[in-house]
Write a protein that holds these residues in place. Structure first.
Motif, PDB file in Angstrom:
ATOM      1  N   PHE A   1      25.238   8.249  36.576  1.00  0.00           N
ATOM      2  CA  PHE A   1      25.711   7.543  37.816  1.00  0.00           C
ATOM      3  C   PHE A   1      24.806   6.707  38.670  1.00  0.00           C
ATOM      4  O   PHE A   1      24.967   5.765  39.231  1.00  0.00           O
ATOM      5  N   ASN A   2      23.610   7.439  38.509  1.00  0.00           N
ATOM      6  CA  ASN A   2      22.291   6.614  39.218  1.00  0.00           C
ATOM      7  C   ASN A   2      21.148   5.923  38.105  1.00  0.00           C
ATOM      8  O   ASN A   2      20.103   5.389  38.740  1.00  0.00           O
ATOM      9  N   MET A   3      21.535   5.970  36.903  1.00  0.00           N
ATOM     10  CA  MET A   3      20.501   5.383  35.792  1.00  0.00           C
ATOM     11  C   MET A   3      21.327   4.456  35.098  1.00  0.00           C
ATOM     12  O   MET A   3      22.455   4.467  34.743  1.00  0.00           O
ATOM     13  N   PRO A   4      20.773   3.300  34.155  1.00  0.00           N
ATOM     14  CA  PRO A   4      21.340   2.640  33.211  1.00  0.00           C
ATOM     15  C   PRO A   4      21.851   3.472  31.953  1.00  0.00           C
ATOM     16  O   PRO A   4      21.230   4.524  31.607  1.00  0.00           O
ATOM     17  N   LEU A   5      23.017   3.136  31.609  1.00  0.00           N
ATOM     18  CA  LEU A   5      23.680   4.052  30.860  1.00  0.00           C
ATOM     19  C   LEU A   5      22.904   4.020  29.481  1.00  0.00           C
ATOM     20  O   LEU A   5      22.872   5.371  28.804  1.00  0.00           O
TER      21      LEU A   5
ATOM     22  N   ILE B   1      10.572   6.683  27.759  1.00  0.00           N
ATOM     23  CA  ILE B   1      11.718   6.386  28.359  1.00  0.00           C
ATOM     24  C   ILE B   1      11.628   6.625  29.692  1.00  0.00           C
ATOM     25  O   ILE B   1      12.037   5.944  30.759  1.00  0.00           O
ATOM     26  N   VAL B   2      11.379   7.860  30.191  1.00  0.00           N
ATOM     27  CA  VAL B   2      11.452   8.464  31.384  1.00  0.00           C
ATOM     28  C   VAL B   2      10.218   7.985  32.081  1.00  0.00           C
ATOM     29  O   VAL B   2      10.108   7.860  33.451  1.00  0.00           O
TER      30      VAL B   2
ATOM     31  N   TYR C   1      16.445  11.102  39.154  1.00  0.00           N
ATOM     32  CA  TYR C   1      17.695  11.315  38.178  1.00  0.00           C
ATOM     33  C   TYR C   1      17.035  11.410  36.824  1.00  0.00           C
ATOM     34  O   TYR C   1      17.682  11.750  35.760  1.00  0.00           O
ATOM     35  N   SER C   2      15.944  10.830  36.597  1.00  0.00           N
ATOM     36  CA  SER C   2      15.191  11.016  35.224  1.00  0.00           C
ATOM     37  C   SER C   2      15.085  12.414  34.970  1.00  0.00           C
ATOM     38  O   SER C   2      15.388  12.927  33.767  1.00  0.00           O
ATOM     39  N   ILE C   3      14.600  13.420  35.994  1.00  0.00           N
ATOM     40  CA  ILE C   3      14.401  14.626  35.848  1.00  0.00           C
ATOM     41  C   ILE C   3      16.033  15.218  35.558  1.00  0.00           C
ATOM     42  O   ILE C   3      15.921  16.283  34.407  1.00  0.00           O
ATOM     43  N   TYR C   4      17.087  14.877  36.220  1.00  0.00           N
ATOM     44  CA  TYR C   4      18.275  15.321  35.969  1.00  0.00           C
ATOM     45  C   TYR C   4      18.764  15.082  34.484  1.00  0.00           C
ATOM     46  O   TYR C   4      19.400  15.814  33.942  1.00  0.00           O
TER      47      TYR C   4
END
Length: 296
Positions: free
Chosen positions: A92-96, A140-141, A151-154
């Motif tokens: 919901f908070n990062m590009p697909l 990527i992260v 959100y990268s951690i999520y």
């Protein structure tokens, strides 16, 4: 000319990846409109009914499950619940494409953890592929950069939960039907987030939101069906690399629907992850062929 089993299996794997990525796209499209817990309950209710029907039709709807497998199924439930929350929150908070690319590291991490925890043999070629693939994940992260956030951690945590789910699945005995396991998992997700949803205010769905929710559930159902068929058609070692077509779908849909296109480093990292995964799977196929020849 009829298609070979391997070709049909590859097509079904690609269809499965397309269905799951379309589900992610629809769910992301509802971000900010419908609470996450509400979405998971609504989608989960539909998928639970569907998987329960499939399990019943396949004669798998029973509780004759070995005691050891019950604990593994419980672990699988925990993995699925954690993965659903952390993956969708990241989505919901990062590009697909970014989230999908991180998730493509899953076969690499599962193989590594199977070697660490279960003592499965891991040669230097596959180990190299895994390490190179993890470097791709870091591209990527990109920890420490401006684009790196919670959100990268999520997304990374979601991979850990999926690894838990898949490792538990690998240890299940052959006497436990896969559709019963799938039904139990979807039911647990629905019940868990149903209880969690009392902490948020539900919102009424307009026609668009309702159809998108139904569409997401339908895509998950199709993904499950194709996933089951893949296991029954063709050689898994041949079919498995086609799971990376999900990344292509994520790139196209992320650009077309949300106007997102990954940065060059992200694309490089995604390419490294996918290439490493394919090389590792091809190596596993080669080893499996050698083992079969020795057995003969």
């Amino acid at each position: 000319m009829p298609l070979s089993d391997n070709t049909r299996g590859a097509l079904m794997m690609m269809a499965s990846m397309a269905a799951f990525t379309l589900n992610d796209t629809l769910m992301k499209g509802l971000a900010g409109e419908v609470p996450l817990f509400q979405l998971l309950v609504l989608r989960g209710s539909l998928t639970t009914i569907f998987t329960g029907f499939l399990a019943w039709r396949m004669g798998a709807m029973h509780l004759r499950i070995p005691a050891r497998d019950r604990g593994l199924i419980a672990l699988r439930m925990v993995g699925e619940i954690g993965a659903a929350y952390f993956f969708l929150t990241a989505l919901f908070n990062m590009p697909l494409a970014n989230v999908t690319a991180i998730l493509q590291s899953l076969p690499l991490v599962v193989t590594l953890c199977a070697a660490l925890f279960f003592g499965e043999q891991l040669g230097w070629r596959r180990m190299t592929a895994i390490l190179v693939g993890l470097v791709g994940v870091m591209l990527i992260v990109r920890p420490g950069t401006e684009g790196f956030n919670l959100y990268s951690i999520y997304a990374l945590i979601s991979v850990a939960f999926v690894v838990l789910r898949d490792l538990a699945t690998r240890r299940l005995s052959g006497s436990t039907h896969s559709m019963m396991v799938t039904f139990a998992t979807t039911l647990s997700v629905t019940v868990f987030f149903g209880a969690a949803s009392v902490t948020v205010d539900w919102v009424p769905l307009d026609a668009r939101s309702a159809w998108m929710t139904v569409g997401a559930a339908a895509m998950v159902m199709l993904g499950y069906v194709f996933s089951v068929l893949v296991m029954r058609i063709g050689e898994i070692s041949f079919v498995a690399p086609f799971r990376y077509t999900g990344l292509i779908w994520a790139l196209v849909l992320g650009w077309y629907v949300f106007g997102d296109w990954p940065k060059p480093l992200t694309l490089i990292g995604a390419s490294i992850v996918a290439s490493s995964g394919v090389l590792m799977l091809l190596r596993e196929r080669q080893l499996a062929r050698r083992a079969r020849k020795k057995a003969v």
